[in-house]
Design an enzyme around this catalytic site. Structure first.
Site, PDB file in Angstrom:
ATOM      1  N   ASP A  12      -7.858   0.253  -1.406  1.00  0.00           N
ATOM      2  CA  ASP A  12      -6.505   0.110  -1.937  1.00  0.00           C
ATOM      3  C   ASP A  12      -5.562   1.159  -1.365  1.00  0.00           C
ATOM      4  O   ASP A  12      -5.963   2.304  -1.124  1.00  0.00           O
ATOM      5  CB  ASP A  12      -6.547   0.232  -3.468  1.00  0.00           C
ATOM      6  CG  ASP A  12      -5.237  -0.171  -4.112  1.00  0.00           C
ATOM      7  OD1 ASP A  12      -4.498  -0.975  -3.525  1.00  0.00           O
ATOM      8  OD2 ASP A  12      -4.949   0.347  -5.206  1.00  0.00           O
ATOM      9  N   HIS A  29      -1.795  -1.667   6.925  1.00  0.00           N
ATOM     10  CA  HIS A  29      -3.034  -2.453   7.003  1.00  0.00           C
ATOM     11  C   HIS A  29      -3.758  -2.193   8.328  1.00  0.00           C
ATOM     12  O   HIS A  29      -4.994  -2.120   8.359  1.00  0.00           O
ATOM     13  CB  HIS A  29      -2.720  -3.945   6.859  1.00  0.00           C
ATOM     14  CG  HIS A  29      -2.179  -4.314   5.509  1.00  0.00           C
ATOM     15  ND1 HIS A  29      -2.853  -4.048   4.340  1.00  0.00           N
ATOM     16  CD2 HIS A  29      -1.019  -4.931   5.144  1.00  0.00           C
ATOM     17  CE1 HIS A  29      -2.144  -4.490   3.308  1.00  0.00           C
ATOM     18  NE2 HIS A  29      -1.030  -5.014   3.773  1.00  0.00           N
ATOM     19  N   TRP A  61      -2.938 -13.986  -2.589  1.00  0.00           N
ATOM     20  CA  TRP A  61      -2.107 -15.108  -2.145  1.00  0.00           C
ATOM     21  C   TRP A  61      -0.694 -15.035  -2.736  1.00  0.00           C
ATOM     22  O   TRP A  61       0.213 -15.735  -2.278  1.00  0.00           O
ATOM     23  CB  TRP A  61      -2.754 -16.437  -2.533  1.00  0.00           C
ATOM     24  CG  TRP A  61      -4.027 -16.730  -1.807  1.00  0.00           C
ATOM     25  CD1 TRP A  61      -5.286 -16.723  -2.331  1.00  0.00           C
ATOM     26  CD2 TRP A  61      -4.189 -17.082  -0.430  1.00  0.00           C
ATOM     27  NE1 TRP A  61      -6.220 -17.034  -1.369  1.00  0.00           N
ATOM     28  CE2 TRP A  61      -5.571 -17.270  -0.189  1.00  0.00           C
ATOM     29  CE3 TRP A  61      -3.286 -17.242   0.630  1.00  0.00           C
ATOM     30  CZ2 TRP A  61      -6.071 -17.618   1.066  1.00  0.00           C
ATOM     31  CZ3 TRP A  61      -3.787 -17.591   1.884  1.00  0.00           C
ATOM     32  CH2 TRP A  61      -5.164 -17.769   2.089  1.00  0.00           C
ATOM     33  N   LEU A 122     -27.697  -3.020   8.996  1.00  0.00           N
ATOM     34  CA  LEU A 122     -26.687  -2.951   7.941  1.00  0.00           C
ATOM     35  C   LEU A 122     -26.143  -4.339   7.680  1.00  0.00           C
ATOM     36  O   LEU A 122     -25.889  -5.088   8.632  1.00  0.00           O
ATOM     37  CB  LEU A 122     -25.534  -2.022   8.355  1.00  0.00           C
ATOM     38  CG  LEU A 122     -24.289  -2.031   7.452  1.00  0.00           C
ATOM     39  CD1 LEU A 122     -24.615  -1.438   6.075  1.00  0.00           C
ATOM     40  CD2 LEU A 122     -23.135  -1.264   8.106  1.00  0.00           C
TER      41      LEU A 122
END
Length: 224
Positions: A12, A29, A61, A122
């Site tokens: 976040d 972002h 959305w 992983l």
């Protein structure tokens, strides 16, 4: 020392970081994606087998279309660049959530999962179009349809995280102390670390400190 098998992260603060530092949520972002890169590498170094990243929620959305498009284009670019690298590094990619994107993106997601399906070092679980309440309803519908006994073992067969161990740790950056509809069932006994830093400011030392703290915690699981 507590064994550490699975780390889940709510990444976040990208948008807020972008507005503060670049005057653009989208550039935040992009910066956040750089952090993902070194967290993956550190997770491998620590020999942690599962890493779950909350990348796009069912609630996302609601964001402006220009930001959604940027995020999905960023995801496309990530998949194109990393699918081959993941195979070389023995990393498995698993999508949790519903693939309700463009045909092009759905194809990239499916191909990336297929190409990396046998990798062992992983497993990265990418939560896309994911919401825990939606997941729980999905499981209830399927267990009812199959007319199976309602118990924990049967219920978990129909979660998106089938065959994935529950997280030992949840990390949430961004200075919000909430779960935001993420892995509500699976986080029942996870150790939760809420971090004030925005995701693009989160670094390797922060990650190492959390892992160190986790390993020292006394975990009772209801016992004394």
């Amino acid at each position: 020392m507590n064994p550490l098998n699975h780390v889940a992260i709510i990444m976040d603060g990208n948008g807020r970081w972008g507005l503060k530092n670049k005057n653009s949520r989208n550039l935040g972002h992009s910066e956040g994606l750089k952090v993902v890169e070194y967290i993956i590498q550190e997770t491998i170094k620590k020999k942690i087998k599962f890493l779950t990243l909350f990348a796009f929620s069912t609630e996302n959305w609601k964001r402006p279309s220009y930001e959604i498009n940027y995020l999905l284009n960023l995801l496309e670019k990530f998949l194109k660049e990393k699918a081959k690298k993941f195979s070389k590094e023995d990393i498995k990619l698993k999508i949790i959530g519903k693939k309700k994107f463009s045909n092009k993106l759905n194809k990239l997601l499916t191909e990336a999962e297929k190409k990396t399906s046998n990798n062992k070092k992983l497993q990265i679980n990418l939560a896309l179009n994911y919401g825990s309440k939606d997941e729980l309803i999905h499981a209830v519908k399927h267990i009812s349809k199959k007319k199976e006994a309602i118990n924990q073992k049967n219920f978990e067969k129909y979660l998106f995280t089938k065959n994935i161990p529950d997280p030992d740790i949840l990390i949430r950056t961004g200075n919000h102390n909430r779960l935001s509809n993420f892995l509500l069932w699976q986080l029942a006994y996870s150790e939760i670390f809420f971090i004030k830093k925005l995701w693009p400011d989160f670094n390797i030392q922060d990650y190492r400190k959390i892992i160190y703290k986790f390993k020292k915690i006394k975990r009772n699981f209801g016992n004394i």
